[in-house]
Write a protein that holds these residues in place. Sequence first.
Motif, mmCIF file in Angstrom:
data_model
loop_
_atom_site.group_PDB
_atom_site.id
_atom_site.type_symbol
_atom_site.label_atom_id
_atom_site.label_comp_id
_atom_site.label_asym_id
_atom_site.label_seq_id
_atom_site.Cartn_x
_atom_site.Cartn_y
_atom_site.Cartn_z
ATOM 1 N N GLU A 221 -9.352 41.084 -0.389
ATOM 2 C CA GLU A 221 -10.356 40.492 0.510
ATOM 3 C C GLU A 221 -11.505 39.864 -0.259
ATOM 4 O OE1 GLU A 221 -11.709 42.835 3.849
ATOM 5 O OE2 GLU A 221 -9.786 43.903 3.868
ATOM 6 N N GLU A 222 -11.990 40.567 -1.252
ATOM 7 C CA GLU A 222 -13.101 40.056 -2.051
ATOM 8 C C GLU A 222 -12.721 38.746 -2.746
ATOM 9 O OE1 GLU A 222 -15.807 41.462 -5.878
ATOM 10 O OE2 GLU A 222 -14.581 42.961 -4.847
ATOM 11 N N THR A 223 -11.502 38.680 -3.254
ATOM 12 C CA THR A 223 -11.029 37.467 -3.921
ATOM 13 C C THR A 223 -10.916 36.316 -2.932
ATOM 14 O OG1 THR A 223 -9.859 38.766 -5.573
ATOM 15 C CG2 THR A 223 -9.145 36.480 -5.295
ATOM 16 N N ALA A 224 -10.369 36.584 -1.763
ATOM 17 C CA ALA A 224 -10.261 35.533 -0.739
ATOM 18 C C ALA A 224 -11.639 35.005 -0.361
ATOM 19 C CB ALA A 224 -9.530 36.070 0.485
ATOM 20 N N ASP A 225 -12.584 35.918 -0.176
ATOM 21 C CA ASP A 225 -13.953 35.498 0.151
ATOM 22 C C ASP A 225 -14.546 34.649 -0.963
ATOM 23 O OD1 ASP A 225 -13.815 36.856 2.556
ATOM 24 O OD2 ASP A 225 -14.971 38.593 1.846
ATOM 25 N N TYR A 226 -14.358 35.072 -2.192
ATOM 26 C CA TYR A 226 -14.895 34.334 -3.337
ATOM 27 C C TYR A 226 -14.282 32.935 -3.409
ATOM 28 C CZ TYR A 226 -15.590 32.672 -8.073
ATOM 29 O OH TYR A 226 -15.889 31.880 -9.148
ATOM 30 N N LEU A 227 -12.942 32.874 -3.356
ATOM 31 C CA LEU A 227 -12.272 31.580 -3.509
ATOM 32 C C LEU A 227 -12.586 30.624 -2.365
ATOM 33 C CD1 LEU A 227 -8.808 32.734 -4.905
ATOM 34 C CD2 LEU A 227 -10.690 31.651 -6.169
ATOM 35 N N ASP A 228 -12.811 31.158 -1.168
ATOM 36 C CA ASP A 228 -13.154 30.313 -0.019
ATOM 37 C C ASP A 228 -14.631 29.944 0.030
ATOM 38 O OD1 ASP A 228 -10.579 30.167 0.936
ATOM 39 O OD2 ASP A 228 -10.832 31.817 2.364
ATOM 40 N N GLY A 229 -15.466 30.685 -0.676
ATOM 41 C CA GLY A 229 -16.908 30.456 -0.620
ATOM 42 C C GLY A 229 -17.481 30.009 -1.940
ATOM 43 N N ARG A 230 -18.105 30.956 -2.598
ATOM 44 C CA ARG A 230 -18.799 30.658 -3.856
ATOM 45 C C ARG A 230 -17.879 30.025 -4.901
ATOM 46 N NH1 ARG A 230 -20.531 35.624 -6.655
ATOM 47 N NH2 ARG A 230 -19.430 35.014 -8.528
ATOM 48 N N GLY A 231 -16.670 30.498 -4.991
ATOM 49 C CA GLY A 231 -15.728 29.952 -5.967
ATOM 50 C C GLY A 231 -15.413 28.486 -5.717
ATOM 51 N N ARG A 232 -15.294 28.118 -4.462
ATOM 52 C CA ARG A 232 -15.031 26.718 -4.119
ATOM 53 C C ARG A 232 -16.193 25.832 -4.583
ATOM 54 N NH1 ARG A 232 -11.942 25.023 1.086
ATOM 55 N NH2 ARG A 232 -11.171 27.055 0.530
ATOM 56 N N SER A 233 -17.399 26.312 -4.355
ATOM 57 C CA SER A 233 -18.596 25.566 -4.798
ATOM 58 C C SER A 233 -18.637 25.462 -6.315
ATOM 59 C CB SER A 233 -19.863 26.256 -4.306
ATOM 60 O OG SER A 233 -19.884 26.299 -2.913
ATOM 61 N N THR B 69 -4.271 34.604 -7.115
ATOM 62 C CA THR B 69 -3.825 34.751 -5.727
ATOM 63 C C THR B 69 -2.401 35.295 -5.668
ATOM 64 O OG1 THR B 69 -5.269 32.935 -5.044
ATOM 65 C CG2 THR B 69 -3.474 33.513 -3.560
ATOM 66 N N THR B 70 -1.526 34.764 -6.496
ATOM 67 C CA THR B 70 -0.135 35.238 -6.534
ATOM 68 C C THR B 70 -0.074 36.707 -6.935
ATOM 69 O OG1 THR B 70 0.651 33.028 -7.091
ATOM 70 C CG2 THR B 70 2.117 34.879 -7.617
ATOM 71 N N ARG B 71 -0.818 37.065 -7.969
ATOM 72 C CA ARG B 71 -0.831 38.451 -8.445
ATOM 73 C C ARG B 71 -1.310 39.393 -7.340
ATOM 74 N NH1 ARG B 71 -2.536 37.140 -12.855
ATOM 75 N NH2 ARG B 71 -4.770 37.146 -12.503
ATOM 76 N N LEU B 72 -2.368 38.998 -6.631
ATOM 77 C CA LEU B 72 -2.908 39.874 -5.589
ATOM 78 C C LEU B 72 -2.017 39.936 -4.350
ATOM 79 C CD1 LEU B 72 -6.724 39.240 -5.929
ATOM 80 C CD2 LEU B 72 -5.396 41.232 -6.674
ATOM 81 N N LEU B 73 -1.269 38.881 -4.072
ATOM 82 C CA LEU B 73 -0.291 38.948 -2.980
ATOM 83 C C LEU B 73 0.801 39.959 -3.305
ATOM 84 C CD1 LEU B 73 0.047 35.212 -1.910
ATOM 85 C CD2 LEU B 73 -0.899 37.095 -0.566
ATOM 86 N N GLU B 74 1.195 39.996 -4.563
ATOM 87 C CA GLU B 74 2.191 40.983 -4.996
ATOM 88 C C GLU B 74 1.625 42.404 -4.887
ATOM 89 O OE1 GLU B 74 5.364 40.352 -5.750
ATOM 90 O OE2 GLU B 74 5.095 38.195 -5.514
ATOM 91 N N VAL B 75 0.371 42.580 -5.282
ATOM 92 C CA VAL B 75 -0.290 43.884 -5.182
ATOM 93 C C VAL B 75 -0.325 44.331 -3.725
ATOM 94 C CG1 VAL B 75 -2.560 45.020 -5.332
ATOM 95 C CG2 VAL B 75 -1.669 43.742 -7.286
ATOM 96 N N ALA B 76 -0.778 43.444 -2.844
ATOM 97 C CA ALA B 76 -0.868 43.786 -1.421
ATOM 98 C C ALA B 76 0.502 44.120 -0.848
ATOM 99 C CB ALA B 76 -1.513 42.643 -0.643
#
Length: 174
Positions: free
Chosen positions: A34-46, A67-74
């Motif tokens: 979740e934290e990664t998704a928030d980062y990539l969609d917000g601050r990371g995009r900027s 993203t791929t690594r974390l999808l595997e983790v989830a």
Amino acid sequence: MSKSEQADAVSFIERFAQSEQFETLFREGMALVEETADYLDGRGRSEARNLKPPLSVIYATESMRLTTRLLEVASWLVVQRALRDGEISEAEADEKRARVKLRSMTRPSHIRQFQDLPDGLRILIERSFVVTDRLSKIDKMMQSDATDATPLNPVADQMQRLASAFGMGSRATH
């Protein structure tokens, strides 16, 4: 080990899946997703918009790998929880686990300019490897647990080695 002892033995993963350690790992892994998704969609995009080539390409590549690594983790975590909760059978879990690749991807720190990536992305990448490494070790234990006819018994193994070393045959293990 007698057949009754084998029947009474509990595998590592059965104990682990029921433990608070698994719950903690599950929460940590899913929170990182979740934290990664928030980062990539917000601050990371900027932050990515402000990068110049080739750093922008490195950012895009590493964010996709993350993203791929974390999808595997989830996926791995959800399969284990579903098995524990009786939502899927052991055979279904084995089939799903076979599709999950907790492979040991190379660390991007060797890439030139990796240190120039935004701190947020680098920290998430490093944290993702910590979780992936933990799950990979557990997964390997599960695989060896599933292929062993008898559960691991380090004390009996040591006793057998001592008996062999001192020429006592199998007397020391009874």
